[in-house]
Write a protein that holds these residues in place. Structure first.
Motif, mmCIF file in Angstrom:
data_model
loop_
_atom_site.group_PDB
_atom_site.id
_atom_site.type_symbol
_atom_site.label_atom_id
_atom_site.label_comp_id
_atom_site.label_asym_id
_atom_site.label_seq_id
_atom_site.Cartn_x
_atom_site.Cartn_y
_atom_site.Cartn_z
ATOM 1 N N VAL A 92 17.764 86.155 69.158
ATOM 2 C CA VAL A 92 18.811 85.202 68.783
ATOM 3 C C VAL A 92 18.527 84.706 67.367
ATOM 4 C CG1 VAL A 92 19.890 82.982 69.294
ATOM 5 C CG2 VAL A 92 19.211 84.489 71.165
ATOM 6 N N PHE A 93 19.525 84.828 66.495
ATOM 7 C CA PHE A 93 19.382 84.424 65.095
ATOM 8 C C PHE A 93 19.971 83.023 64.917
ATOM 9 C CE2 PHE A 93 19.485 89.017 65.155
ATOM 10 C CZ PHE A 93 18.520 89.392 64.228
ATOM 11 N N CYS A 94 19.106 82.053 64.680
ATOM 12 C CA CYS A 94 19.559 80.690 64.411
ATOM 13 C C CYS A 94 19.556 80.479 62.899
ATOM 14 C CB CYS A 94 18.650 79.677 65.105
ATOM 15 S SG CYS A 94 19.138 77.962 64.793
ATOM 16 N N ILE A 95 20.751 80.455 62.311
ATOM 17 C CA ILE A 95 20.896 80.301 60.860
ATOM 18 C C ILE A 95 21.558 78.955 60.607
ATOM 19 C CG2 ILE A 95 21.850 81.308 58.759
ATOM 20 C CD1 ILE A 95 21.999 83.989 60.242
ATOM 21 N N LEU A 104 27.846 80.362 64.039
ATOM 22 C CA LEU A 104 28.190 80.846 65.371
ATOM 23 C C LEU A 104 29.185 81.992 65.260
ATOM 24 C CD1 LEU A 104 28.706 77.550 67.451
ATOM 25 C CD2 LEU A 104 26.588 78.813 67.000
ATOM 26 N N ALA A 105 29.182 82.832 66.274
ATOM 27 C CA ALA A 105 30.108 83.964 66.335
ATOM 28 C C ALA A 105 30.723 84.013 67.723
ATOM 29 C CB ALA A 105 29.379 85.270 66.035
ATOM 30 N N VAL A 167 14.686 83.447 66.320
ATOM 31 C CA VAL A 167 14.208 83.423 64.935
ATOM 32 C C VAL A 167 15.114 82.466 64.161
ATOM 33 C CG1 VAL A 167 13.180 85.718 64.964
ATOM 34 C CG2 VAL A 167 15.588 85.464 64.340
ATOM 35 N N ARG A 168 14.510 81.757 63.228
ATOM 36 C CA ARG A 168 15.259 80.717 62.521
ATOM 37 C C ARG A 168 15.197 80.938 61.018
ATOM 38 N NH1 ARG A 168 14.517 74.105 62.703
ATOM 39 N NH2 ARG A 168 15.690 73.721 60.785
ATOM 40 N N ALA A 169 16.304 80.589 60.367
ATOM 41 C CA ALA A 169 16.347 80.628 58.907
ATOM 42 C C ALA A 169 17.187 79.458 58.417
ATOM 43 C CB ALA A 169 16.931 81.941 58.414
ATOM 44 N N ASP A 170 16.725 78.805 57.368
ATOM 45 C CA ASP A 170 17.482 77.738 56.716
ATOM 46 C C ASP A 170 18.035 78.286 55.406
ATOM 47 O OD1 ASP A 170 16.874 75.720 58.654
ATOM 48 O OD2 ASP A 170 14.863 75.591 57.807
ATOM 49 N N VAL A 171 19.338 78.169 55.234
ATOM 50 C CA VAL A 171 19.967 78.671 54.009
ATOM 51 C C VAL A 171 20.459 77.483 53.188
ATOM 52 C CG1 VAL A 171 20.596 80.886 55.017
ATOM 53 C CG2 VAL A 171 22.165 78.981 55.217
ATOM 54 N N PRO A 172 20.153 77.452 51.898
ATOM 55 C CA PRO A 172 20.538 76.302 51.074
ATOM 56 C C PRO A 172 22.033 76.214 50.801
ATOM 57 C CG PRO A 172 19.493 77.991 49.731
ATOM 58 C CD PRO A 172 19.344 78.427 51.145
ATOM 59 N N CYS A 173 22.716 77.367 50.822
ATOM 60 C CA CYS A 173 24.147 77.370 50.490
ATOM 61 C C CYS A 173 24.900 78.257 51.482
ATOM 62 C CB CYS A 173 24.354 77.866 49.058
ATOM 63 S SG CYS A 173 26.074 77.760 48.520
ATOM 64 N N PRO A 174 25.428 77.675 52.561
ATOM 65 C CA PRO A 174 26.146 78.479 53.563
ATOM 66 C C PRO A 174 27.294 79.296 52.984
ATOM 67 C CG PRO A 174 25.704 76.284 54.412
ATOM 68 C CD PRO A 174 25.323 76.273 52.958
ATOM 69 N N ALA A 175 27.894 78.822 51.898
ATOM 70 C CA ALA A 175 29.028 79.546 51.308
ATOM 71 C C ALA A 175 28.616 80.913 50.783
ATOM 72 C CB ALA A 175 29.652 78.715 50.189
ATOM 73 N N GLU A 181 34.660 88.598 60.874
ATOM 74 C CA GLU A 181 35.714 88.072 61.740
ATOM 75 C C GLU A 181 35.092 87.469 63.001
ATOM 76 O OE1 GLU A 181 39.796 89.564 64.042
ATOM 77 O OE2 GLU A 181 38.608 90.966 62.845
ATOM 78 N N GLY A 182 35.546 86.277 63.353
ATOM 79 C CA GLY A 182 35.029 85.609 64.545
ATOM 80 C C GLY A 182 33.816 84.753 64.288
ATOM 81 N N GLU A 183 33.366 84.651 63.024
ATOM 82 C CA GLU A 183 32.212 83.817 62.695
ATOM 83 C C GLU A 183 32.662 82.577 61.932
ATOM 84 O OE1 GLU A 183 28.683 87.195 62.231
ATOM 85 O OE2 GLU A 183 29.592 86.331 60.430
ATOM 86 N N ARG A 184 31.936 81.483 62.125
ATOM 87 C CA ARG A 184 32.207 80.265 61.362
ATOM 88 C C ARG A 184 31.004 79.344 61.463
ATOM 89 N NH1 ARG A 184 36.117 76.129 64.634
ATOM 90 N NH2 ARG A 184 34.941 74.691 63.325
ATOM 91 N N TRP A 185 30.950 78.399 60.540
ATOM 92 C CA TRP A 185 29.902 77.382 60.560
ATOM 93 C C TRP A 185 30.369 76.195 61.400
ATOM 94 C CZ3 TRP A 185 25.155 78.282 58.669
ATOM 95 C CH2 TRP A 185 25.003 79.330 57.759
#
Length: 209
Positions: A92-95, A104-105, A167-175, A181-185
């Motif tokens: 599971v990818f937690c971004i 999420l997708a 697994v986790r990742a923090d991204v500084p700029c989600p944009a 298709e089917g994904e969103r923050w």
């Protein structure tokens, strides 16, 4: 009740089909079908209950009941045999973004968690075949560095005993993340409201490390 009357010693789903087959071959006299159905339902809810032991001695059909004659009424209807759950694993990818938002997708309509919102997850495979490092290398987010969390989340489905390795990742700029298709923050709290139990546990694990 009719399963016991005919002593149909088969799993419930198959036994019901057999009851229907026999009922079609034995139609009640015209004009009493409704009363007969009501009487049978009364017996089924009071004396010949599906759960617990039936009160055969008080049943007016006792002398005609094949299961009572055999002494097997308390064992019927027979429960379906439970299949052993397959032991599987997935990644599971937690971004997450700087404000705690989560990627999420929408899951495909068919399959595990069909049609639900979820964090991106690999296809479950047997635990012997599971290779998290290879899955991370093949992930489409080439520029993201993921940190593996030490303990998987366990979740039981009807047919699967799943270990979800987070697994986790923090991204500084989600944009900067190209969405499919089917994904969103989703804001973190709103995400919890739409996620199924497995994904809520995975999100909690990502938060606790």
């Amino acid at each position: 009740m009719l399963i016991r009357l005919h002593a149909i010693d088969r799993p419930r789903r198959h036994a019901i089909a057999e009851v229907r087959r026999r009922s079609r071959a034995c139609r009640p006299p015209s004009g009493i079908a409704g009363d007969l159905a009501e009487a049978l339902m009364d017996l089924g809810s009071s004396l010949c209950t599906a759960r617990g032991r039936p009160d055969c001695s008080a049943c007016p059909l006792h002398q005609h009941c094949e299961a009572a004659r055999r002494g097997t009424a308390g064992q019927l209807p027979r429960r379906a045999e439970t299949r052993e759950r397959r032991k599987m694993a997935a990644l599971v990818f937690c971004i997450q973004g700087p404000a705690g938002e989560v990627l999420l997708a929408r899951r495909p309509a068919d399959g595990l968690l069909g049609g639900m919102w979820a964090m991106p997850m690999s296809t479950p495979v047997s635990r012997d075949e599971f290779d998290p490092d290879a899955l991370i290398r093949k992930a489409r987010w080439r520029s993201i560095v993921f940190a593996s969390l030490p303990r998987p989340v366990r979740h039981l489905f009807t047919h699967i005993d799943l270990q979800a390795h987070v697994v986790r990742a923090d991204v500084p700029c989600p944009a900067d993340i190209v969405l499919r298709e089917g994904e969103r923050w989703w804001p973190a709290e709103a995400a919890r409201d739409v996620l199924p139990a497995l994904m809520r546990k995975a999100l909690d694990r990502a938060g606790s490390g």
